[in-house]
Write an enzyme that holds these catalytic residues in place. Structure first.
Site, PDB file in Angstrom:
ATOM      1  N   THR A 199       0.815  -1.216   0.000  1.00 30.86           N
ATOM      2  CA  THR A 199       0.000   0.000   0.000  1.00 30.86           C
ATOM      3  C   THR A 199       0.845   1.261   0.000  1.00 30.86           C
ATOM      4  O   THR A 199       1.977   1.266   0.486  1.00 30.86           O
ATOM      5  CB  THR A 199      -0.990   0.030   1.191  1.00 30.86           C
ATOM      6  OG1 THR A 199      -1.759   1.226   1.131  1.00 30.86           O
ATOM      7  CG2 THR A 199      -0.264  -0.013   2.525  1.00 30.86           C
ATOM      8  N   ARG A 200       0.265   2.321  -0.578  1.00 25.26           N
ATOM      9  CA  ARG A 200       0.896   3.649  -0.559  1.00 25.26           C
ATOM     10  C   ARG A 200      -0.114   4.688  -0.070  1.00 25.26           C
ATOM     11  O   ARG A 200       0.046   5.876  -0.268  1.00 25.26           O
ATOM     12  CB  ARG A 200       1.446   4.044  -1.937  1.00 25.26           C
ATOM     13  CG  ARG A 200       0.644   3.582  -3.145  1.00 25.26           C
ATOM     14  CD  ARG A 200       1.052   4.308  -4.404  1.00 25.26           C
ATOM     15  NE  ARG A 200       0.310   5.538  -4.472  1.00 25.26           N
ATOM     16  CZ  ARG A 200      -0.797   5.718  -5.184  1.00 25.26           C
ATOM     17  NH1 ARG A 200      -1.272   4.748  -5.949  1.00 25.26           N
ATOM     18  NH2 ARG A 200      -1.426   6.862  -5.165  1.00 25.26           N
ATOM     19  N   HIS A 204      -8.177   2.640   5.445  1.00 23.31           N
ATOM     20  CA  HIS A 204      -9.481   2.907   6.031  1.00 23.31           C
ATOM     21  C   HIS A 204     -10.152   1.575   6.379  1.00 23.31           C
ATOM     22  O   HIS A 204      -9.587   0.508   6.169  1.00 23.31           O
ATOM     23  CB  HIS A 204     -10.313   3.749   5.067  1.00 23.31           C
ATOM     24  CG  HIS A 204      -9.665   5.073   4.760  1.00 23.31           C
ATOM     25  ND1 HIS A 204      -9.392   5.996   5.752  1.00 23.31           N
ATOM     26  CD2 HIS A 204      -9.203   5.614   3.612  1.00 23.31           C
ATOM     27  CE1 HIS A 204      -8.797   7.048   5.213  1.00 23.31           C
ATOM     28  NE2 HIS A 204      -8.670   6.842   3.913  1.00 23.31           N
ATOM     29  N   HIS A 207     -10.147  -1.233   3.865  1.00 22.53           N
ATOM     30  CA  HIS A 207      -8.886  -1.976   3.699  1.00 22.53           C
ATOM     31  C   HIS A 207      -8.691  -2.955   4.854  1.00 22.53           C
ATOM     32  O   HIS A 207      -8.161  -4.049   4.679  1.00 22.53           O
ATOM     33  CB  HIS A 207      -7.709  -1.011   3.644  1.00 22.53           C
ATOM     34  CG  HIS A 207      -7.850   0.050   2.603  1.00 22.53           C
ATOM     35  ND1 HIS A 207      -8.229   1.339   2.903  1.00 22.53           N
ATOM     36  CD2 HIS A 207      -7.701   0.007   1.261  1.00 22.53           C
ATOM     37  CE1 HIS A 207      -8.296   2.042   1.791  1.00 22.53           C
ATOM     38  NE2 HIS A 207      -7.987   1.263   0.781  1.00 22.53           N
ATOM     39  N   ARG A 294      -7.918  -3.577  -7.961  1.00 23.30           N
ATOM     40  CA  ARG A 294      -8.216  -2.929  -9.218  1.00 23.30           C
ATOM     41  C   ARG A 294      -7.118  -1.924  -9.509  1.00 23.30           C
ATOM     42  O   ARG A 294      -6.698  -1.194  -8.626  1.00 23.30           O
ATOM     43  CB  ARG A 294      -9.531  -2.162  -9.005  1.00 23.30           C
ATOM     44  CG  ARG A 294     -10.534  -2.390 -10.053  1.00 23.30           C
ATOM     45  CD  ARG A 294     -11.816  -1.628  -9.740  1.00 23.30           C
ATOM     46  NE  ARG A 294     -12.449  -1.275 -10.998  1.00 23.30           N
ATOM     47  CZ  ARG A 294     -12.240  -0.148 -11.637  1.00 23.30           C
ATOM     48  NH1 ARG A 294     -11.465   0.760 -11.119  1.00 23.30           N
ATOM     49  NH2 ARG A 294     -12.830   0.078 -12.801  1.00 23.30           N
TER      50      ARG A 294
END
Ligand code: ADP
Ligand code: ADP
Length: 596
Positions: A199-200, A204, A207, A294
């Site tokens: 992740t970058r 929330h 996730h 996605r």
């Protein structure tokens, strides 16, 4: 935990982790020798790459790629030895750099700290357009990496690396784990399956849900593996993000199911190829699953407004290498919140006509943070909301620079003085940087040559930028006659926080006012290079505000500026006591819909 269980983590690519670190006993000797070697200062990207090469995160790759490996990777996503490797890892330099074959060079970081010695075995040309087209699938300069490659050197260097010291990091030391350290920690969990989450972004609730479901699905451990090297320009800074990850990992996950570790990767935003690279890197860290969503590692839209990569290209490509790479894809299924049931569910499982809620990334910034509205609990954990609101305070607590420009005697100082009082009345802290005043200390000794004027303006700009960065208000009033210099200052401060006010008083009026008697002197030739007389004034083309001082009073003009600042959110009309945000309804639905 039995020994057999500890060895059940997936082995690294190529069977063992590459380790380029020089043995401690050889260090002194090597360091002494580097004094005589030519040095090469590495870019931030190359420093990241070097760190991951050194620790084996890119295993089996053990150096910046040579010509053949590079060509194979560009064309076939494989090294010459047949191993999958989808992204070129190169060390570009400009021709003319004093570097020769068979020579040793010292690789240093931006602060000139010695990192490694390279024995130069290859120097070769590379074709930027070919790399752009084949690796990134585009020549479009909206792709941040394609644009960046235009600044890279035209030759690549390759050769054996002896790494003396990893790049130093002073932040979050306990979370920075090498692949070997990550594996050691993962083994302590005693589980076979490890699912990595790349992740970058801040995480929330959605996730959280998704990573927990993935962990359950494979009955394994979650490797929460955020990128803290280089991500997409404009991303939330890693300090803020890591604070959110820590809060989540400590409070909301089962400690027996999660390992948080930071990855100093320099992302390429190469979509599908990048996703495959992420899978390979995670395998080297001990993960045998990767969550792929996605548009994974996508750089946004191209200059025609189209996505660079198809939304599921990344999942497909990584899925296709499943057997060879040994890393399974856990697809990131779209989840939405069901306010009536107070839970998240996969979109595909929601019956029609059920109410759903979501908040987009843009809404988070514009509707919530900028307005000082607390993000709702269903959307993000309160700890995360709190950290984000510290980094992104509401606009009335963000910095702003009001920059007056115009001829001498136009009315800059007079109007600035009134504005300052009004801003103080409205609760803003103000620093006034008036040209005449600044020239008595900060810019003492500077004259009115073009160079000196530019220096004066840049000094004011520098100070203003610092004030703005710390949330203050800088009111600057200087003739600032040159457009290019004013634009530089705008960029120094940041476009979104810069309000240029053109005090558009005709020369005749200024001359008639001649409060300081300077125009008369300039006309008599006693002052040379006077703005408007024998030195140009370049009026702004796109000032946010233009003032007329002939038909408007200083007070009237100051109110015009204040209104603009209110409208932009930099000033609050009335300071109302903070509402108790927790009194908001449980689910203020920012974007509600009926699921179709
Ligand atoms: P600058 O800072 O642009 O060199 P100053 O504000 O020092 O200009 O001087 C402007 C002079 O013009 C002052 O003497 C001020 O009283 C006079 N003046 C007359 N009308 C106006 C107006 N509408 N706005 C600002 N100044 C005005
Ligand atoms: P700049 O943007 O040129 O650095 P400042 O606002 O710092 O402008 O200084 C301009 C002030 O200095 C003028 O208002 C005027 O009082 C005085 N001054 C003295 N010589 C000149 C000159 N040659 N050109 C313009 N202003 C001058």
């Amino acid at each position: 935990m039995t020994p057999t269980e500890t060895s059940t983590l997936i082995p690294p690519c190529g069977g063992r982790l590459v380790d380029l670190m020089v043995a401690p006993e050889a260090l002194d000797d090597l360091k002494a020798r580097t004094n005589r070697l030519p040095s090469l200062q590495l870019s931030e990207r190359s420093v990241c790459d070097l760190e991951l090469l050194a620790t084996g995160a890119f295993s089996p790759l053990d150096r910046f790629m040579g010509r053949e490996d590079h060509q194979h990777v560009v064309e076939e996503m494989r090294l010459t030895n047949g191993y999958v490797f989808p992204i070129p890892i190169t060390l570009p330099v400009e021709p003319g750099a004093d570097i020769r074959l068979d020579q040793q060079i010292a690789l240093r970081d931006a602060r000139n700290e010695l990192l490694a010695i390279m024995t130069v075995e290859e120097i070769y040309e590379w074709d930027r357009d070919e790399v752009a087209q084949r690796v990134f699938g585009t020549l479009d300069l909206r792709h941040p990496l394609v644009a960046e490659m235009h600044r890279w050197g035209k030759l690549n260097l390759s050769g054996r690396l002896q790494v003396l010291q990893l790049p130093r990091h002073y932040d979050f030391r306990d979370l920075r784990l090498t692949p070997a350290q990550t594996r050691a920690r993962l083994e302590q969990f005693g589980r076979r399956n490890v699912v990595a989450f790349q992740t970058r972004n801040p995480l929330h609730r959605v996730h959280e849900e998704l990573t927990k479901r993935a962990t359950q699905e494979v009955d394994g451990v979650l490797l929460l593996h955020p990128v803290v090297g280089m991500t997409k320009p404009g991303d939330v800074d890693h300090y803020t993000r890591v604070r959110t990850y820590k809060a989540l990992a400590q409070r909301y996950y089962d400690p027996g199911r999660i390992l948080l570790s930071l990855l100093p990767l320099a992302m390429r935003l190469a979509g599908p190829r990048e996703a495959l690279w992420h899978a390979l890197i995670r395998r080297n860290h001990g993960a045998n699953y990767l969550i792929v969503g996605r548009d994974h590692a996508g750089p946004g839209k191209d200059s025609k407004g189209n996505r660079f990569y198809g939304p599921y290209d990344a999942q497909e490509l990584v899925g296709g290498f499943r057997d060879e790479l040994g890393v399974g894809v856990v697809p990131f299924r779209a989840l939405v919140y069901l306010p009536d049931e107070g839970r998240y569910e996969e979109i595909s499982k929601i019956p029609p006509q059920v109410r759903t809620a979501s908040i987009s990334g843009t809404q988070v910034r514009e509707e919530y943070l900028n307005n000082g509205r607390k993000l709702p609990d269903w959307f993000t954990r309160p700890e995360v909301a709190e950290i984000l609101s510290e980094t992104y305070p509401p606009r009335h607590r963000q910095g702003v620079c009001v920059w007056f420009t115009g001829l001498s005697g136009a009315g800059k100082s007079t109007t600035a003085e009134v504005l300052t009082v009004l801003l103080l009345e409205h609760g803003r802290q103000v620093t006034v940087l008036d040209g005449d005043v600044v020239r008595t200390h900060l810019s003492k000794g500077l004259g009115f040559s073009k160079e000196d004027r530019d220096t004066n303006i840049r000094r004011i700009g520098f100070v203003a930028a610092e004030i703005v960065r710390h949330g203050g208000t800088a009111v600057c009033a200087a003739v600032s006659p040159y457009r290019a210099t004013r634009n530089d200052v705008r960029n120094m401060v940041g476009k979104d926080h810069f309000v240029e006010v053109f005090v558009d008083t005709p020369l005749e009026v200024c001359e008639q006012r001649d409060a300081k008697g300077l125009y008369a002197k300039a006309r008599r030739g006693e002052i040379k290079g006077f703005t408007g007389i024998d030195d140009p004034y370049e009026p702004p083309r796109h000032a946010e505000i233009t003032l007329d001082t002939v038909t408007h009073t200083p007070e009237g003009n100051a109110h015009l500026i204040l209104d603009y600042l209110i409208q932009q959110g930099f000033v609050r009309l009335q300071v109302v006591p903070d509402e108790d945000e927790s009194q908001q309804p449980a689910t203020p639905v920012a974007s509600a819909g009926r699921h179709r």
